[in-house]
Scaffold this motif. Structure first.
Motif, PDB file in Angstrom:
ATOM      1  N   LEU A  28       0.835  -1.198   0.000  1.00 23.61           N
ATOM      2  CA  LEU A  28       0.000   0.000   0.000  1.00 23.61           C
ATOM      3  C   LEU A  28       0.874   1.253   0.000  1.00 23.61           C
ATOM      4  O   LEU A  28       2.059   1.212   0.328  1.00 23.61           O
ATOM      5  CB  LEU A  28      -0.939   0.001   1.202  1.00 23.61           C
ATOM      6  N   ALA A  29       0.258   2.344  -0.362  1.00 24.55           N
ATOM      7  CA  ALA A  29       0.967   3.610  -0.485  1.00 24.55           C
ATOM      8  C   ALA A  29       1.087   4.309   0.869  1.00 24.55           C
ATOM      9  O   ALA A  29       0.398   3.951   1.835  1.00 24.55           O
ATOM     10  CB  ALA A  29       0.213   4.501  -1.478  1.00 24.55           C
ATOM     11  N   PRO A  30       1.947   5.330   0.974  1.00 30.19           N
ATOM     12  CA  PRO A  30       2.089   6.073   2.227  1.00 30.19           C
ATOM     13  C   PRO A  30       0.759   6.659   2.697  1.00 30.19           C
ATOM     14  O   PRO A  30      -0.060   7.113   1.889  1.00 30.19           O
ATOM     15  CB  PRO A  30       3.079   7.185   1.862  1.00 30.19           C
ATOM     16  N   GLY A  31       0.551   6.638   4.013  1.00 29.03           N
ATOM     17  CA  GLY A  31      -0.655   7.191   4.608  1.00 29.03           C
ATOM     18  C   GLY A  31      -1.673   6.159   5.025  1.00 29.03           C
ATOM     19  O   GLY A  31      -2.573   6.461   5.817  1.00 29.03           O
ATOM     20  N   TYR A  32      -1.556   4.936   4.516  1.00 32.16           N
ATOM     21  CA  TYR A  32      -2.520   3.903   4.870  1.00 32.16           C
ATOM     22  C   TYR A  32      -2.256   3.377   6.275  1.00 32.16           C
ATOM     23  O   TYR A  32      -1.103   3.246   6.693  1.00 32.16           O
ATOM     24  CB  TYR A  32      -2.461   2.743   3.877  1.00 32.16           C
ATOM     25  N   PRO A  33      -3.328   3.076   7.018  1.00 28.93           N
ATOM     26  CA  PRO A  33      -3.143   2.557   8.386  1.00 28.93           C
ATOM     27  C   PRO A  33      -2.551   1.150   8.366  1.00 28.93           C
ATOM     28  O   PRO A  33      -2.790   0.372   7.429  1.00 28.93           O
ATOM     29  CB  PRO A  33      -4.570   2.545   8.946  1.00 28.93           C
ATOM     30  N   PRO A  34      -1.770   0.796   9.398  1.00 33.97           N
ATOM     31  CA  PRO A  34      -1.166  -0.541   9.452  1.00 33.97           C
ATOM     32  C   PRO A  34      -2.190  -1.669   9.344  1.00 33.97           C
ATOM     33  O   PRO A  34      -1.895  -2.725   8.776  1.00 33.97           O
ATOM     34  CB  PRO A  34      -0.468  -0.552  10.815  1.00 33.97           C
ATOM     35  N   ARG A  35      -3.380  -1.456   9.877  1.00 34.89           N
ATOM     36  CA  ARG A  35      -4.391  -2.507   9.809  1.00 34.89           C
ATOM     37  C   ARG A  35      -4.763  -2.815   8.362  1.00 34.89           C
ATOM     38  O   ARG A  35      -4.997  -3.973   8.005  1.00 34.89           O
ATOM     39  CB  ARG A  35      -5.636  -2.089  10.590  1.00 34.89           C
ATOM     40  N   ALA A  36      -4.822  -1.804   7.504  1.00 32.23           N
ATOM     41  CA  ALA A  36      -5.138  -2.022   6.099  1.00 32.23           C
ATOM     42  C   ALA A  36      -4.044  -2.832   5.415  1.00 32.23           C
ATOM     43  O   ALA A  36      -4.326  -3.721   4.598  1.00 32.23           O
ATOM     44  CB  ALA A  36      -5.330  -0.686   5.395  1.00 32.23           C
ATOM     45  N   VAL A  37      -2.787  -2.527   5.733  1.00 30.25           N
ATOM     46  CA  VAL A  37      -1.664  -3.292   5.179  1.00 30.25           C
ATOM     47  C   VAL A  37      -1.764  -4.752   5.600  1.00 30.25           C
ATOM     48  O   VAL A  37      -1.582  -5.657   4.786  1.00 30.25           O
ATOM     49  CB  VAL A  37      -0.328  -2.685   5.632  1.00 30.25           C
ATOM     50  N   ARG A  38      -2.087  -4.974   6.858  1.00 30.01           N
ATOM     51  CA  ARG A  38      -2.207  -6.345   7.378  1.00 30.01           C
ATOM     52  C   ARG A  38      -3.359  -7.091   6.712  1.00 30.01           C
ATOM     53  O   ARG A  38      -3.217  -8.264   6.328  1.00 30.01           O
ATOM     54  CB  ARG A  38      -2.405  -6.275   8.893  1.00 30.01           C
ATOM     55  N   VAL A  39      -4.489  -6.430   6.558  1.00 31.11           N
ATOM     56  CA  VAL A  39      -5.646  -7.074   5.929  1.00 31.11           C
ATOM     57  C   VAL A  39      -5.353  -7.406   4.472  1.00 31.11           C
ATOM     58  O   VAL A  39      -5.694  -8.502   3.986  1.00 31.11           O
ATOM     59  CB  VAL A  39      -6.887  -6.170   6.046  1.00 31.11           C
ATOM     60  N   LEU A  40      -4.703  -6.502   3.757  1.00 32.26           N
ATOM     61  CA  LEU A  40      -4.402  -6.765   2.358  1.00 32.26           C
ATOM     62  C   LEU A  40      -3.442  -7.939   2.208  1.00 32.26           C
ATOM     63  O   LEU A  40      -3.608  -8.787   1.327  1.00 32.26           O
ATOM     64  CB  LEU A  40      -3.815  -5.521   1.700  1.00 32.26           C
ATOM     65  N   GLU A  41      -2.430  -8.011   3.057  1.00 33.18           N
ATOM     66  CA  GLU A  41      -1.493  -9.138   2.983  1.00 33.18           C
ATOM     67  C   GLU A  41      -2.211 -10.457   3.247  1.00 33.18           C
ATOM     68  O   GLU A  41      -1.980 -11.459   2.560  1.00 33.18           O
ATOM     69  CB  GLU A  41      -0.347  -8.938   3.976  1.00 33.18           C
ATOM     70  N   SER A  42      -3.112 -10.481   4.213  1.00 32.69           N
ATOM     71  CA  SER A  42      -3.881 -11.699   4.482  1.00 32.69           C
ATOM     72  C   SER A  42      -4.774 -12.060   3.298  1.00 32.69           C
ATOM     73  O   SER A  42      -4.911 -13.235   2.944  1.00 32.69           O
ATOM     74  CB  SER A  42      -4.729 -11.527   5.743  1.00 32.69           C
ATOM     75  N   ALA A  43      -5.387 -11.044   2.682  1.00 29.97           N
ATOM     76  CA  ALA A  43      -6.232 -11.298   1.512  1.00 29.97           C
ATOM     77  C   ALA A  43      -5.422 -11.886   0.376  1.00 29.97           C
ATOM     78  O   ALA A  43      -5.879 -12.789  -0.339  1.00 29.97           O
ATOM     79  CB  ALA A  43      -6.910 -10.007   1.076  1.00 29.97           C
ATOM     80  N   ARG A  44      -4.215 -11.409   0.195  1.00 28.36           N
ATOM     81  CA  ARG A  44      -3.356 -11.953  -0.855  1.00 28.36           C
ATOM     82  C   ARG A  44      -2.953 -13.392  -0.549  1.00 28.36           C
ATOM     83  O   ARG A  44      -2.855 -14.218  -1.460  1.00 28.36           O
ATOM     84  CB  ARG A  44      -2.118 -11.077  -1.009  1.00 28.36           C
ATOM     85  N   GLN A  45      -2.724 -13.695   0.705  1.00 34.76           N
ATOM     86  CA  GLN A  45      -2.398 -15.072   1.075  1.00 34.76           C
ATOM     87  C   GLN A  45      -3.560 -16.004   0.738  1.00 34.76           C
ATOM     88  O   GLN A  45      -3.365 -17.080   0.163  1.00 34.76           O
ATOM     89  CB  GLN A  45      -2.071 -15.144   2.561  1.00 34.76           C
ATOM     90  N   VAL A  46      -4.770 -15.584   1.096  1.00 34.71           N
ATOM     91  CA  VAL A  46      -5.944 -16.403   0.794  1.00 34.71           C
ATOM     92  C   VAL A  46      -6.097 -16.567  -0.715  1.00 34.71           C
ATOM     93  O   VAL A  46      -6.341 -17.673  -1.217  1.00 34.71           O
ATOM     94  CB  VAL A  46      -7.218 -15.782   1.402  1.00 34.71           C
ATOM     95  N   SER A  47      -5.938 -15.471  -1.478  1.00 41.29           N
ATOM     96  CA  SER A  47      -6.074 -15.544  -2.926  1.00 41.29           C
ATOM     97  C   SER A  47      -5.041 -16.484  -3.540  1.00 41.29           C
ATOM     98  O   SER A  47      -5.346 -17.246  -4.470  1.00 41.29           O
ATOM     99  CB  SER A  47      -5.928 -14.145  -3.539  1.00 41.29           C
ATOM    100  N   ALA A  48      -3.803 -16.442  -3.032  1.00 41.74           N
ATOM    101  CA  ALA A  48      -2.768 -17.322  -3.557  1.00 41.74           C
ATOM    102  C   ALA A  48      -3.091 -18.779  -3.280  1.00 41.74           C
ATOM    103  O   ALA A  48      -2.947 -19.645  -4.151  1.00 41.74           O
ATOM    104  CB  ALA A  48      -1.420 -16.944  -2.941  1.00 41.74           C
ATOM    105  N   LEU A  49      -3.529 -19.076  -2.070  1.00 40.87           N
ATOM    106  CA  LEU A  49      -3.893 -20.448  -1.730  1.00 40.87           C
ATOM    107  C   LEU A  49      -5.063 -20.936  -2.573  1.00 40.87           C
ATOM    108  O   LEU A  49      -5.084 -22.090  -3.030  1.00 40.87           O
ATOM    109  CB  LEU A  49      -4.235 -20.535  -0.243  1.00 40.87           C
TER     110      LEU A  49
END
Length: 274
Positions: free
Chosen positions: A205-226
């Motif tokens: 994610l780009a600068p300014g996004y909250p850490p929770r959004a970064v964490r949620v996106l990474e988890s979403a990508r993990q699920v999508s990859a699986l």
């Protein structure tokens, strides 16, 4: 010719699960620009990425067919009153993030992605053309503006809701891979698993996004990859009936991951209360 979802390297159900949709890049970096966290030149560089160029057509007040460079168009959107951008990742039967009307929804569904402006009733849909032989291709992107309805986007969860859904979804996806015996399904599945495990943690994610959004996106990508590995024909399921059952099991998990992606990319706008 504009690409369909199956041809679009960053959109649609056949897409690389590790690739970031172009609409997601525009949403994230456009929001960072509009919130004052990133300079225009850097934003354009990040949105364009490896593509040859991005242009925008159909901005309010433009003559028919008039096109602009992405940097100019982003500045123009700000002048018009755009306060933020929201991501849409629709698929057949799931208009995720869309608001209508039918013309805009149809264009977004055709490529599986779109960006909606906040503050001005405009939506942008990428038309992507790829040139060159396999292995040495480049792409140009034309962002076509559409008039959209000023209405709540379809089926977009809050960030906390998406995080809760993903926790369950990640457990279900991992368990499904185990039941399908993907690890024992041969070299293709093993290569897919190895790609997933070795990809590392990107800076999504780009600068300014909250850490929770970064964490949620990474988890979403993990699920999508699986899910991409599980839906790729790997594992113990071999008959047509078993493959149909597998697809039915994956559909709600895939929807959960896409909802979480949209919530994460929209988080900067939501946090600012736009």
């Amino acid at each position: 010719m504009p690409l369909t979802p199956a041809q679009n390297p960053s959109s649609g159900p056949s897409a690389d699960p590790f690739a970031e949709p172009r609409s997601a890049r525009l949403t994230a970096w456009g929001n960072s620009l509009l919130a004052g966290f990133a300079p225009p030149d850097h934003v354009v560089e990040e949105v364009v990425g490896a593509d040859e160029r991005h242009r925008v057509v159909g901005l309010p007040g433009d003559a028919e067919g008039e096109q602009h460079a992405l940097s100019w168009a982003l500045g123009r959107l700000r002048v018009l009153g755009v306060k933020g951008l929201r991501l849409a990742l629709p698929s057949e039967g799931h208009p995720l993030g869309l608001t209508g009307p039918a013309a805009f929804n149809g264009a977004a569904l055709a490529v599986g992605e779109a960006v909606l402006a906040v503050g001005v009733p405009v939506g942008l849909v990428p038309e992507i053309e790829v040139y060159g032989p396999p292995g040495d291709q480049s792409a140009t992107v034309l962002w076509r503006c559409h008039e959209v309805r000023d209405a709540p986007p379809a089926d977009v969860p809050s960030l906390p809701e998406a995080e809760r859904e993903l926790a369950d979804g990640l457990r279900e996806a991992t368990a499904l891979l185990s039941r399908l015996d993907v690890a024992g399904a041969g070299p293709e599945a093993l290569r897919a698993l190895d790609q997933y495990r070795r990809r590392g943690h990107s800076k999504p994610l780009a600068p300014g996004y909250p850490p929770r959004a970064v964490r949620v996106l990474e988890s979403a990508r993990q699920v999508s990859a699986l899910l991409a590995i599980a839906s790729g024909g790997h594992g113990a399921a071999v008959s047509a009936g078993e493959m149909a059952a597998r697809a039915a099991a994956l559909t709600p998990l895939r929807r959960t991951a896409r909802r979480a992606q949209v919530a994460a990319y929209n988080a900067l706008v939501d946090e600012r209360g736009e």
